[in-house]
Design a protein around this motif. Structure first.
Motif, mmCIF file in Angstrom:
data_model
loop_
_atom_site.group_PDB
_atom_site.id
_atom_site.type_symbol
_atom_site.label_atom_id
_atom_site.label_comp_id
_atom_site.label_asym_id
_atom_site.label_seq_id
_atom_site.Cartn_x
_atom_site.Cartn_y
_atom_site.Cartn_z
ATOM 1 N N GLY A 59 -5.378 -9.895 7.700
ATOM 2 C CA GLY A 59 -4.418 -9.970 8.768
ATOM 3 C C GLY A 59 -3.915 -8.615 9.077
ATOM 4 O O GLY A 59 -2.902 -8.867 10.017
ATOM 5 N N GLY A 60 -4.683 -7.598 9.019
ATOM 6 C CA GLY A 60 -4.246 -6.371 9.433
ATOM 7 C C GLY A 60 -3.090 -5.682 8.636
ATOM 8 O O GLY A 60 -2.707 -4.695 9.115
ATOM 9 N N TYR A 61 -2.755 -6.306 7.610
ATOM 10 C CA TYR A 61 -1.451 -5.529 6.932
ATOM 11 C C TYR A 61 -2.120 -4.396 6.003
ATOM 12 O O TYR A 61 -3.284 -4.605 5.712
ATOM 13 C CB TYR A 61 -0.912 -6.254 6.011
ATOM 14 C CG TYR A 61 -0.143 -7.635 6.955
ATOM 15 C CD1 TYR A 61 1.082 -7.275 7.497
ATOM 16 C CD2 TYR A 61 -0.710 -8.996 6.879
ATOM 17 C CE1 TYR A 61 1.825 -8.181 7.990
ATOM 18 C CE2 TYR A 61 0.256 -9.725 7.719
ATOM 19 C CZ TYR A 61 1.495 -9.411 8.193
ATOM 20 O OH TYR A 61 2.265 -10.308 8.918
ATOM 21 N N PRO A 62 -1.341 -3.394 5.912
ATOM 22 C CA PRO A 62 -2.038 -2.052 5.016
ATOM 23 C C PRO A 62 -2.148 -2.408 3.661
ATOM 24 O O PRO A 62 -1.529 -3.082 3.072
ATOM 25 C CB PRO A 62 -0.891 -1.057 5.315
ATOM 26 C CG PRO A 62 0.498 -1.792 5.438
ATOM 27 C CD PRO A 62 -0.069 -2.838 6.317
ATOM 28 N N GLU A 63 -3.282 -2.223 3.197
ATOM 29 C CA GLU A 63 -3.873 -2.250 1.618
ATOM 30 C C GLU A 63 -4.158 -1.036 1.295
ATOM 31 O O GLU A 63 -4.715 0.011 1.965
ATOM 32 C CB GLU A 63 -4.730 -3.249 1.505
ATOM 33 C CG GLU A 63 -4.159 -4.663 1.775
ATOM 34 C CD GLU A 63 -5.281 -5.679 1.605
ATOM 35 O OE1 GLU A 63 -6.529 -5.329 1.040
ATOM 36 O OE2 GLU A 63 -5.289 -6.825 1.940
ATOM 37 N N VAL A 64 -4.355 -0.703 0.061
ATOM 38 C CA VAL A 64 -4.700 0.494 -0.771
ATOM 39 C C VAL A 64 -6.026 0.451 -1.117
ATOM 40 O O VAL A 64 -6.145 -0.694 -1.921
ATOM 41 C CB VAL A 64 -3.624 1.067 -1.767
ATOM 42 C CG1 VAL A 64 -4.372 2.363 -2.199
ATOM 43 C CG2 VAL A 64 -2.366 1.588 -1.038
ATOM 44 N N SER A 65 -7.166 1.137 -0.872
ATOM 45 C CA SER A 65 -8.524 1.085 -1.610
ATOM 46 C C SER A 65 -8.931 2.397 -2.003
ATOM 47 O O SER A 65 -8.848 3.307 -1.461
ATOM 48 C CB SER A 65 -9.584 0.840 -0.386
ATOM 49 O OG SER A 65 -10.774 0.767 -0.786
ATOM 50 N N PHE A 66 -8.801 2.277 -3.540
ATOM 51 C CA PHE A 66 -9.026 3.419 -4.284
ATOM 52 C C PHE A 66 -10.765 3.753 -4.231
ATOM 53 O O PHE A 66 -11.363 4.610 -4.998
ATOM 54 C CB PHE A 66 -8.679 3.048 -5.641
ATOM 55 C CG PHE A 66 -7.050 3.263 -5.683
ATOM 56 C CD1 PHE A 66 -6.458 4.469 -5.312
ATOM 57 C CD2 PHE A 66 -6.527 1.960 -5.926
ATOM 58 C CE1 PHE A 66 -5.081 4.371 -5.602
ATOM 59 C CE2 PHE A 66 -5.200 2.116 -6.088
ATOM 60 C CZ PHE A 66 -4.430 3.240 -5.621
ATOM 61 N N GLN A 67 -11.407 3.150 -3.551
ATOM 62 C CA GLN A 67 -12.915 3.331 -3.451
ATOM 63 C C GLN A 67 -13.427 4.572 -2.845
ATOM 64 O O GLN A 67 -14.420 5.497 -3.102
ATOM 65 C CB GLN A 67 -13.874 2.229 -2.667
ATOM 66 C CG GLN A 67 -13.587 0.794 -3.279
ATOM 67 C CD GLN A 67 -14.151 -0.082 -2.847
ATOM 68 O OE1 GLN A 67 -14.690 -0.036 -1.295
ATOM 69 N NE2 GLN A 67 -14.256 -1.229 -3.205
ATOM 70 N N THR A 68 -12.322 5.356 -2.174
ATOM 71 C CA THR A 68 -12.642 6.367 -1.335
ATOM 72 C C THR A 68 -11.717 7.582 -1.888
ATOM 73 O O THR A 68 -12.180 8.769 -1.572
ATOM 74 C CB THR A 68 -12.456 6.514 0.175
ATOM 75 O OG1 THR A 68 -10.960 6.000 0.305
ATOM 76 C CG2 THR A 68 -13.310 5.326 0.664
ATOM 77 N N GLY A 69 -10.801 7.243 -2.745
ATOM 78 C CA GLY A 69 -10.039 8.450 -3.406
ATOM 79 C C GLY A 69 -8.858 8.049 -4.203
ATOM 80 O O GLY A 69 -8.558 6.688 -4.336
ATOM 81 N N GLU A 70 -7.825 8.759 -4.369
ATOM 82 C CA GLU A 70 -6.522 8.563 -4.979
ATOM 83 C C GLU A 70 -5.444 8.781 -4.239
ATOM 84 O O GLU A 70 -5.517 9.565 -3.346
ATOM 85 C CB GLU A 70 -6.632 9.359 -6.366
ATOM 86 C CG GLU A 70 -6.821 10.613 -6.151
ATOM 87 C CD GLU A 70 -6.943 11.281 -7.612
ATOM 88 O OE1 GLU A 70 -6.593 12.361 -7.743
ATOM 89 O OE2 GLU A 70 -7.714 10.650 -8.407
ATOM 90 N N CYS A 71 -4.320 8.151 -4.883
ATOM 91 C CA CYS A 71 -3.095 8.438 -3.875
ATOM 92 C C CYS A 71 -2.401 9.653 -4.546
ATOM 93 O O CYS A 71 -2.201 9.818 -5.787
ATOM 94 C CB CYS A 71 -2.236 7.228 -3.921
ATOM 95 S SG CYS A 71 -0.632 7.414 -3.136
ATOM 96 N N THR A 72 -2.067 10.539 -3.912
ATOM 97 C CA THR A 72 -1.046 11.580 -4.194
ATOM 98 C C THR A 72 0.484 11.405 -4.119
ATOM 99 O O THR A 72 1.271 12.361 -4.292
ATOM 100 C CB THR A 72 -1.271 12.708 -3.653
ATOM 101 O OG1 THR A 72 -1.290 12.750 -2.020
ATOM 102 C CG2 THR A 72 -2.764 13.250 -3.773
#
Length: 93
Positions: A59-72
């Motif tokens: 639906g275009g809503y933001p999601e977090v994908s940890f396939q490319t990195g991690e959240c700081t």
């Protein structure tokens, strides 16, 4: 505003999934209900993420994908959001 809200459970049936998919991972400091209610799907949070882990999900809503990195937990996504999706007062995610 409710007419613009997407119900993921209804989409699952049309995609052949009988059980609803698990709730997507939202960016830090954002609750799933706030994202669905207030997000305008502008993509500002994804563009501001220095790690590049925020993507446009169903639906275009933001999601977090940890396939490319991690959240700081830098808060850049929350700082650039023009809507009231993020709540930095809730403490550490």
């Amino acid at each position: 505003m409710l007419e613009n809200r997407i119900d993921p459970a209804r989409r699952s049936l049309l995609r052949g999934r009988l059980r609803p998919a698990p709730a997507p991972l939202r960016p830090p400091y954002a609750r799933n209900d706030r994202v669905l209610e207030a997000c305008t799907r502008c993509g500002a949070c994804a563009a501001a993420c220095p790690e590049g882990i925020i993507v446009a999900g169903d639906g275009g809503y933001p999601e977090v994908s940890f396939q490319t990195g991690e959240c700081t937990f830098c808060g850049d996504c929350a700082g650039t959001c023009p809507a009231s999706v993020f709540d930095l007062t809730q403490g550490a995610p």
